[in-house]
Design an enzyme around this catalytic site. Structure first.
Site, short mmCIF file in Angstrom:
data_model
loop_
_atom_site.label_atom_id
_atom_site.label_comp_id
_atom_site.label_asym_id
_atom_site.label_seq_id
_atom_site.Cartn_x
_atom_site.Cartn_y
_atom_site.Cartn_z
N LYS A 21 55.61 46.30 -42.20
CA LYS A 21 56.68 45.42 -42.79
C LYS A 21 57.44 46.03 -44.04
CE LYS A 21 53.83 41.60 -41.08
NZ LYS A 21 52.92 40.60 -41.46
N GLN A 46 49.49 37.74 -46.15
CA GLN A 46 49.08 38.54 -44.68
C GLN A 46 47.69 37.89 -44.12
OE1 GLN A 46 50.85 40.89 -43.12
NE2 GLN A 46 48.88 40.92 -41.48
N ASP A 103 57.18 32.85 -43.73
CA ASP A 103 56.36 32.63 -42.48
C ASP A 103 56.26 31.15 -41.97
OD1 ASP A 103 55.18 34.84 -41.23
OD2 ASP A 103 53.64 35.15 -42.49
#
Ligand code: NAP
Length: 294
Positions: free
Chosen positions: A54, A100, A123
């Site tokens: 990422k 994460q 997210d």
């Protein structure tokens, strides 16, 4: 192999080139370089690999990142992490906040998701953003589901009116994907969705996959979707990421060889949903920065 390959890697490269142009234009106009804060809790080597991927992708399109590695997860760690997420979200230069997953099992994810400022929630885990998505008016779209929808769209596969089977009910894949697919909007939705999970009896699961036009599988079991569960004409989206025990080779949830001899189109692992997820994270980081700066 008779199925057409849905090339997520190629689509992701095209989209990243588009995003890089948009980032350059945004930075030229505003003087701001979008920056994503990435938190990794614990030391899972696979999470480390995903985080590195990422960060590399962010750099390649002209955006910045701050990596924040949270190693202490004792009984005080959880509360401190929540406080720190709130603090970093209050900083002007943090445009996006990514935690994460997976978190260590001792951690309750919900207070952590609640602490992410909705406008920085790239997210789409904060309940405010989940609610907006469910109501069909998302600010940001969740990365993996949005990546799947965009991959199908750019591959010329229509969703309106189609019957879609989603084998997954998690907060990351199944729930947000199904809520995107059922929306009545002009933006590529209007599908009819059936969600399956661990408690779906195997016979029922098979009947559902056989009757679907599109099957999305995300169970995390190599070779789960077998040839007897599919039929000609179908589109298969493989979300699963599994590492084979002897070789550590990355494979999806589909028994790829036999299934690809039957269906019309299939997304591979690697090279399908994975690169699309990373690309939608780039898109969300830019959109979050635009919402905060313009
Ligand atoms: P998860 O929370 O463990 O969800 C797995 C889902 O599969 C659950 O809903 C589970 O049902 C269901 N399931 C498990 N065994 C089943 C069975 N025998 N029959 C029917 N359903 C079954 O995992 P996740 O985070 O959603 O991720 C799922 C997979 O997708 C993993 O391999 C993950 O690595 C991958 N993934 C890939 C990307 C990407 O960008 N490529 C992104 C996200 C996830 P229950 O809810 O009943 O347990």
């Amino acid at each position: 192999m008779t199925a057409e390959l849905i090339d997520g890697k190629k689509i992701a490269q095209q989209m990243q080139a588009e995003i890089a142009l948009e980032v350059a234009d945004f930075t030229k106009r505003t003087g701001v370089i979008p920056c994503l804060y990435i938190v990794m809790v614990g030391d899972d080597p696979r999470s480390r690999t995903y985080v590195q991927r990422k960060m590399k992708a962010l750099e390649s399109v002209g955006m910045r990142h701050q990596f924040w590695h949270w190693l202490s997860w004792d009984e005080h760690g959880h509360g401190m992490l929540v406080d720190d997420i709130r603090h970093y979200c209050s900083l002007k230069w943090c445009h996006g906040m990514l935690v994460q997953l997976p978190l260590p099992p001792e951690y309750d994810p919900f207070p952590i998701f609640d602490a992410i400022a909705p406008e920085k929630d790239v997210d789409v885990f904060n309940p405010v953003n989940v609610g907006l998505l469910l109501q069909g008016r998302p600010r940001l779209k969740p990365c993996t589901p949005a990546g799947i929808v965009e991959m199908l769209k750019r591959s010329g596969i229509n969703l309106p009116g189609k019957k879609v089977a989603v084998i997954n009910r998690s907060n990351v894949v199944g729930k947000p994907l199904s809520s995107m697919l059922i929306q009545d909007c002009n933006e590529y939705a209007n599908a009819t969705v059936t969600i399956c999970h661990n408690k779906t009896p195997p016979d029922l699961l098979k009947a559902i996959t056989l009757s679907a036009d599109i099957v999305v599988v995300a169970v995390g079991i190599a070779g789960f979707l077998t040839a007897d569960m599919v039929r000609p004409g179908q589109v298969i989206v493989d979300v699963g990421t599994n590492h084979l025990p002897d070789t550590n080779k990355l494979v999806g949830d589909v028994d790829f060889g036999p299934v690809s001899e039957i269906v019309a189109a299939i997304s591979p692992v690697p090279g399908g949903v994975g690169p699309m997820t990373v690309t939608m994270l780039l898109r969300n980081t830019l959109e979050a920065a635009k919402m905060q700066v313009q």
